[in-house]
Scaffold this motif. Structure first.
Motif, mmCIF file in Angstrom:
data_model
loop_
_atom_site.group_PDB
_atom_site.id
_atom_site.type_symbol
_atom_site.label_atom_id
_atom_site.label_comp_id
_atom_site.label_asym_id
_atom_site.label_seq_id
_atom_site.Cartn_x
_atom_site.Cartn_y
_atom_site.Cartn_z
ATOM 1 N N UNK A 103 0.852 -1.203 0.000
ATOM 2 C CA UNK A 103 0.000 0.000 0.000
ATOM 3 C C UNK A 103 0.879 1.241 0.000
ATOM 4 N N UNK A 104 0.351 2.332 -0.541
ATOM 5 C CA UNK A 104 1.119 3.593 -0.583
ATOM 6 C C UNK A 104 1.598 3.972 0.813
ATOM 7 N N UNK A 105 0.688 3.877 1.759
ATOM 8 C CA UNK A 105 0.990 4.330 3.118
ATOM 9 C C UNK A 105 2.141 3.512 3.742
ATOM 10 N N UNK A 106 2.136 2.194 3.533
ATOM 11 C CA UNK A 106 3.211 1.345 4.082
ATOM 12 C C UNK A 106 4.517 1.550 3.309
ATOM 13 N N UNK A 107 4.398 1.667 1.992
ATOM 14 C CA UNK A 107 5.633 1.805 1.190
ATOM 15 C C UNK A 107 6.314 3.132 1.525
ATOM 16 N N UNK A 108 5.493 4.190 1.671
ATOM 17 C CA UNK A 108 6.082 5.511 1.908
ATOM 18 C C UNK A 108 6.658 5.636 3.322
ATOM 19 N N UNK A 109 5.860 5.270 4.332
ATOM 20 C CA UNK A 109 6.299 5.545 5.711
ATOM 21 C C UNK A 109 7.082 4.410 6.362
ATOM 22 N N UNK A 110 6.769 3.180 6.017
ATOM 23 C CA UNK A 110 7.437 2.067 6.688
ATOM 24 C C UNK A 110 8.640 1.585 5.890
ATOM 25 N N UNK A 111 8.416 1.310 4.624
ATOM 26 C CA UNK A 111 9.506 0.737 3.822
ATOM 27 C C UNK A 111 10.404 1.799 3.196
ATOM 28 N N UNK A 112 9.838 2.987 2.974
ATOM 29 C CA UNK A 112 10.544 4.066 2.254
ATOM 30 C C UNK A 112 11.053 3.525 0.909
ATOM 31 N N UNK A 113 10.128 2.892 0.212
ATOM 32 C CA UNK A 113 10.445 2.310 -1.094
ATOM 33 C C UNK A 113 9.374 2.730 -2.101
ATOM 34 N N UNK A 114 9.753 2.749 -3.366
ATOM 35 C CA UNK A 114 8.785 3.071 -4.419
ATOM 36 C C UNK A 114 8.100 1.775 -4.859
ATOM 37 N N UNK A 136 5.747 -21.760 -2.624
ATOM 38 C CA UNK A 136 6.072 -20.425 -2.105
ATOM 39 C C UNK A 136 4.812 -19.565 -2.111
ATOM 40 N N UNK A 137 4.517 -19.011 -0.955
ATOM 41 C CA UNK A 137 3.363 -18.106 -0.860
ATOM 42 C C UNK A 137 3.868 -16.674 -0.778
ATOM 43 N N UNK A 138 3.207 -15.803 -1.543
ATOM 44 C CA UNK A 138 3.563 -14.383 -1.475
ATOM 45 C C UNK A 138 2.376 -13.604 -0.911
ATOM 46 N N UNK A 139 2.656 -12.751 0.096
ATOM 47 C CA UNK A 139 1.607 -11.896 0.658
ATOM 48 C C UNK A 139 1.894 -10.437 0.367
ATOM 49 N N UNK A 140 0.876 -9.757 -0.142
ATOM 50 C CA UNK A 140 0.979 -8.308 -0.380
ATOM 51 C C UNK A 140 0.388 -7.637 0.853
ATOM 52 N N UNK A 141 1.243 -7.352 1.819
ATOM 53 C CA UNK A 141 0.728 -6.815 3.089
ATOM 54 C C UNK A 141 -0.053 -5.520 2.851
ATOM 55 N N UNK A 142 -1.158 -5.382 3.567
ATOM 56 C CA UNK A 142 -2.055 -4.225 3.422
ATOM 57 C C UNK A 142 -2.652 -4.152 2.014
ATOM 58 N N UNK A 511 10.161 -12.073 21.122
ATOM 59 C CA UNK A 511 10.468 -12.143 19.702
ATOM 60 C C UNK A 511 9.999 -10.892 18.983
ATOM 61 N N UNK A 512 10.505 -10.758 17.776
ATOM 62 C CA UNK A 512 10.074 -9.654 16.938
ATOM 63 C C UNK A 512 8.800 -10.119 16.232
ATOM 64 N N UNK A 513 7.773 -9.311 16.232
ATOM 65 C CA UNK A 513 6.557 -9.684 15.507
ATOM 66 C C UNK A 513 6.329 -8.675 14.400
ATOM 67 N N UNK A 514 5.382 -8.977 13.534
ATOM 68 C CA UNK A 514 5.176 -8.002 12.451
ATOM 69 C C UNK A 514 3.781 -7.399 12.576
#
Ligand code: KIV
Ligand code: ZN
Length: 514
Positions: A103-114, A136-142, A511-514
């Protein structure tokens, strides 16, 4: 043609992210075995890189549980995928589950990726995971807040890269059923190559719509549903497995003949086991598995049900494996009858465990006129949370009242040694807990304490649950007795024994969670 719906259970990963819950490896294995009996298609056993405890849990489940696919979560980074594979490699059917936010919001603020960077990473990591594992399972978070055209594009590309499952999470529980159903239909109709992959959904319950959204997705072409027992999970939880399955099952007229692999008669036991081991009690009116889910209070309803069950019951308690609360045994019942009843109720205990449970049954039958299925469940359930009883209760004495300071004296055995300590406290339970701590020589922080009646009536069995914190780890203790103070004291000692059992061993705490 009937559709096949696969159940991906994430109780051990997303479910364990429930605040205040931490399961040790033995407990995770016990749950995984029950999930296999229940018939889930996939068990997400953990997030291998997040802690040594999670790694060991995934590895242990992978090596010991046969039948279902065993998955480990991993971010879309090489070191996560390496670790996931290290844990999964001996599984009969391993799956690497990799995710990145879209999502735009996650990519911009969390990942800082385009978008382009995220797309490139997703494709590269699916290809990387494929070197290890065909599934292999791929998840598109948000995903539900992702720009639709971008979502279509990334799904198309990861399928080209070899993803066998594409997961559409409603990560923050934002979607509405109609809208989410349309999103799934859109994916089915617009993503090139989608027929090569399962479409999975993973809904959170922030607006109370996780099950509704999952079912809307199934109606629109999703072939895998990610869910948890009792709807456990981060914040308001995940979609509840039992509600999804019983929805599909009960409303065949609406959903059509959907094929799934769940043995619904294992639902009640699975729910009980998870609730016991996590220490998270269910609200009584929880759909399907709550204490009142099949109780009819009003006279009109009772009358209707007696005349014809279907007047007020849309499914039977037996269909989820809930035996009627029959009065089964009394003081004079023998071990054989007890053992038979345990078997009928689906418990598979060893002879030694039966002997212990039978001793407890005899003690209970001495105090209580009639012993019901619910009582037996509580006694047999003590086995699942069994750890070595380093400390064992001998006796206790309490002095309390509204105008005296509560005082407790508790005597315990430790390897044959007899220990007695006394303490005062804010009430009898607090005083007893303090006396126990004096004997064991360390303190724990009481995070939560609850007490509930297993059955009705003045002689009902009381079940106490305590959640304590020690060195940043959570331990759950349980105790049952007709005496509520005894139940509480036993629960506290059980939690202390768990602290000792885990001391020096890895659990997934911290542990680290997501
Ligand atoms: O909620 C979510 O988006 C997740 C993914 C990692 C599948 O748990
Ligand atoms: Zn989730």
């Amino acid at each position: 043609m009937s559709a096949r719906i696969k159940i991906f259970d994430t109780t051990l990963r997303d479910g364990e992210q429930t605040p205040g819950v931490s399961l040790n490896i033995q407990e995770k294995l016990e749950i995984a075995r029950q999930l296999a009996r229940l018939g889930v298609d996939v068990i997400e056993a953990g997030f291998a890189i997040s802690s040594p405890g999670d790694f060991m849990a995934v590895k242990t489940v992978a090596e010991n549980v046969k039948g279902p696919v065993i998955a480990s979560l991993s971010r879309a980074v090489e070191k996560d995928i390496d670790r996931a594979w290290e844990a999964l490699q001996n599984a009969e059917n391993p799956r690497i589950h990799t995710f990145i936010a879209t999502s735009d919001i996650h990519m911009k603020y969390k990942l800082k990726m385009t978008e382009e960077q995220v797309l490139e990473r997703a494709v590269a990591m699916v290809k990387y995971a494929k070197k290890y594992c065909s599934d292999v399972e791929f998840s598109a978070e948000d995903a539900s807040r992702t720009r639709t055209e971008f979502l279509y594009r990334i799904l198309e590309e990861v399928i080209k890269a070899g993803a066998t499952v594409v997961n559409i999470p409603d990560t923050v529980g934002y979607a509405m059923p109609d809208e989410f159903g349309k999103l799934i239909r859109g994916i089915k109709e617009n993503v090139r190559g989608i027929e090569k992959a399962d479409i999975s959904v993973h809904c959170h319950n922030d607006l109370g719509l996780a099950v509704a959204n999952s079912l809307a997705a199934v109606m629109n072409g999703a072939t895998q549903v990610e869910c948890t027992i009792n709807g456990m999970g981060e914040r308001a939880g995940n979609a509840s497995m039992e509600e999804i399955i019983m929805g599909i099952q009960t409303r065949k007229d609406f959903y059509g003949e959907m094929v799934h692999n769940i043995d619904t008669r294992q639902i009640y036991r699975s729910s009980k086991l998870v609730s016991k081991l996590t220490g998270v009690n269910l609200q009584p009116h929880k759909a399907i598995v709550g204490k009142n889910a099949f109780a009819h209070e009003s006279g009109i309803h009772q009358h209707g049900v007696l005349a014809e069950r279907s007047t007020y019951e849309i499914m039977t308690p037996e269909s989820i494996g809930l035996s009627q609360n029959r009065i089964v045994l009394g003081k004079l019942s023998g071990r054989h009858a007890f053992e038979e009843r345990l078997k009928e109720m689906g418990y598979n205990l060893s002879q030694e465990e039966i002997t212990k449970a039978f001793e407890k049954f005899k003690e209970l039958a001495d105090k209580k006129k009639t012993v019901t299925d619910r009582d037996i469940e509580a006694l047999a359930g003590e086995k699942v949370s069994a750890v070595e009883e380093v400390y064992k209760l001998d006796s206790f004495q309490i002095n309390s009242g509204n105008k005296v300071i509560a005082t407790a004296t508790v005597s315990m055995f430790r390897n044959g040694e007899h220990l007695t300590e006394a303490a005062t406290g804010d009430g009898p339970i607090n005083a007893a807990f303090k006396a126990i701590e004096r004997s064991v020589g360390f303190e724990v922080h009481l995070e939560d304490y609850s007490l509930k009646g297993v059955t009705e009536g003045a002689d009902a069995l009381g079940e106490a649950t305590v959640r304590v914190m020690k060195d940043n780890r959570i331990y759950v203790g349980r105790g049952v007795s007709t005496d509520v103070i005894e139940a509480s004291v036993k629960a506290y000692i059980n939690a202390i024994n768990r602290v000792i059992h885990d001391h020096g061993k890895e659990s997934s705490g911290g542990r680290e969670t997501i």
